[in-house]
Every structure is written in C-alpha cells, then in structure tokens.
Design an enzyme around this catalytic site. Structure first.
Site, PDB file in Angstrom:
ATOM      1  N   GLY A 189      11.380  33.229  66.601  1.00  0.00           N
ATOM      2  CA  GLY A 189      11.714  33.197  65.243  1.00  0.00           C
ATOM      3  C   GLY A 189      12.927  32.227  65.058  1.00  0.00           C
ATOM      4  CG  HIS A 190      16.909  32.811  67.327  1.00  0.00           C
ATOM      5  ND1 HIS A 190      16.427  33.894  68.256  1.00  0.00           N
ATOM      6  CD2 HIS A 190      17.672  33.348  66.366  1.00  0.00           C
ATOM      7  CE1 HIS A 190      17.061  34.663  68.013  1.00  0.00           C
ATOM      8  NE2 HIS A 190      18.087  34.672  66.925  1.00  0.00           N
ATOM      9  CB  ALA A 213      18.887  37.209  72.960  1.00  0.00           C
TER      10      ALA A 213
END
Ligand code: PAF
Length: 279
Positions: free
Chosen positions: A36-37, A32
């Site tokens: 941020g990732h 998901a």
C-alpha cells in the site's frame, strides 16, 4: 537516497528544492511499509521531482492503552524498500525533535475528528492533524499522498488543508488489498493466521454491500452488512456506517454515492476498512 533525522535539516533541504523550482512529493508513514505504501511512493516518484518519505511513529496519535510501544519497527527493511523504489529522502525524526516536552500547539478538525473512529479514539485525529501539519511545514510538499483505507483521516486532512490554506495538494490513493480482499495494513502483522482468515469476511462484506447498494435502501444494506460482521468469530464491531463521501455526514436516502466504513476488532487487532458504493 539520504536519511535525514533532524526536522530543521529536512526543512532546509526541502526549501532549497523549492527555490530550485522542484516539485516535492511527501508520503507520510509510520513505517512497517507494505505494498500500500509502495503504491503511494510510486505515484510520487512518477509525479514529483523529489520524493520524501517520512517514517515517524507519532506518539501523539496513540491513546494511552493503544499499541504505540508494540507498533512494528522494521526500519532496515523500510529503508531497503524506499531505496529500491527511488525515494530521494527518508525523513526519520526523533520524538523529541517533533514533540519536545514544551510542545503546546495542536490542530483540531472539529466534528470530523469526533465521529466514527473518533468516538473510540478521542485524541487520535488531533494527533494526526498536528503531525501532518508539521510534516507539511517541514517538507514544503506540493503533493502529499494518502491511502483511502484511512478514509476518515483522508477527509480530515483534506479539510485541514482547505481551512488552514496549506499549499500542499492531497492525492488520495486507492486501497491496496491482498488477493483475499484483506486491506493491507501494518497492523495485519498482529493477526494470527486464523484471525487473518476471519478478517477476510470484512472486505467480503463490504463488497457484497456495494452490490446491494445498487438496488436496496441504504439502511437495509447497512443492516445486512452488520449481521454478516457480527458472525465473524472472536470479533467486536466498533462501528459500521454509511456516510457522505465529502463530509462523512450520515448519507441521505437518495444518495447515488456513499462510503460504507467499518472498524472491527478481530481478536486484539482493530481493523478499519471501507468501500465507495455507487447506485
Ligand atoms: O496513516 C498514517 O500512517 C499516519 O496516520 C500518518 C498520516 C503518517 C500520520 O502519523
């Protein structure tokens, strides 16, 4: 980009890169993927010769009544994001590969795992520390990238790396926020638009607290923040704490730096956030 679904195969590939002298970056995720990732992936792609993103929804870190089954699984989109951001390998093992029915070994980081979120999620950090140890062993990572939103997780992993002499260096990465201030989280997708509006008060409260911290005693800062969080409609506070940045112990009166960390339910969604405050 290669998608690897088997731990031994991933380990063989990573070992070959290690022998070839490549520096390996690991971005551990539960999928998901959001901005941020992506910020973690970008750092690894910049720093490392090889970037591995793991996507594994780790059942061992979810409590019995938590959201393991409903955790978002937009795998097609995740793979597109990885490809677009120059990831070399996506490691996507099965639960049976990572935790076969005869799995018996767990990693615990005593004390740190039992405070703050650990009070409300008693087996959570044992699950995190165990899966992260496995990911480090499988990936031979030189560097692993963790977001500071999960501040307690970051501190636990740093301690685990030190205590167990892992070769992997932990790279803490700043929280990525929406324009509204809301910290990005895969769990934000559970929020209705009204709940999202309510949730914005969390980051607003933290920001205001960090300004107050400059000239007010920390207990007043904590109390004012608590009162603001209490006003969020349809919410429940698990905890709000001002802690030492290194070991998460209660902050001392004269500390020039501390973290204010909170866990707040908005409706049925548990949100965590924190801010580093300086005098
Ligand atoms: O932060 C997360 O997404 C998870 O806790 C992690 C580090 C990938 C372990 O499952």
């Amino acid at each position: 980009m290669k998608v690897i679904k088997n731990a031994s195969q991933m380990q063989r590939i990573a070992f070959k890169h290690l022998l070839d002298g490549d520096e390996i970056g690991l971005v551990p995720t539960m999928g998901a993927l959001h901005a941020g990732h992506i910020s973690l992936i970008e750092k690894s792609v910049k720093n490392d010769d090889v970037t591995i993103v793991s996507i594994f929804i780790n059942p061992v870190q979810f409590g019995p009544n938590e959201d393991y089954l409903k955790y978002p699984r937009p795998i097609k989109n995740d793979l597109q994001i990885c490809k677009k951001n120059y990831v070399d390998y996506v490691f996507m093992p099965t639960v049976n590969d990572m935790f076969p029915s005869d799995h018996k070994t767990f990693v615990e980081v005593k004390t740190l795992q039992d405070i703050m979120c650990g009070v409300f999620r008693p087996t959570h950090f044992r699950g995190v520390a165990t899966v992260v140890s496995k990911l480090f062993n499988i990936s031979y990572a030189d560097r692993a990238y963790f977001g500071m939103k999960d501040f307690q997780q970051l501190k636990i992993i740093e301690k685990m790396v030190k205590d167990l002499n892992f070769r992997t260096k932990i790279v803490p990465c700043p929280i990525v926020r929406e324009k509204s201030g809301l910290a990005l989280s895969s769990r934000n997708s559970y929020l209705s638009s009204q709940e999202k509006n309510f949730a914005i008060s969390i980051s607003k409260t933290l920001k205001e607290a960090s300004i107050e911290f400059k000239n007010k005693p920390f207990n007043i800062v904590n109390k004012n923040a608590l009162n603001k969080l209490k006003k969020i409609p349809n919410s429940k506070i698990d905890y709000i704490e001002i802690v030492n940045l290194n070991d998460l112990s209660p902050t001392s009166k004269n500390a020039k730096k501390a973290a204010l960390a909170v866990a707040v339910w908005v409706g049925k969604t548990r949100l965590i956030d924190n801010i580093v405050m300086t005098k």
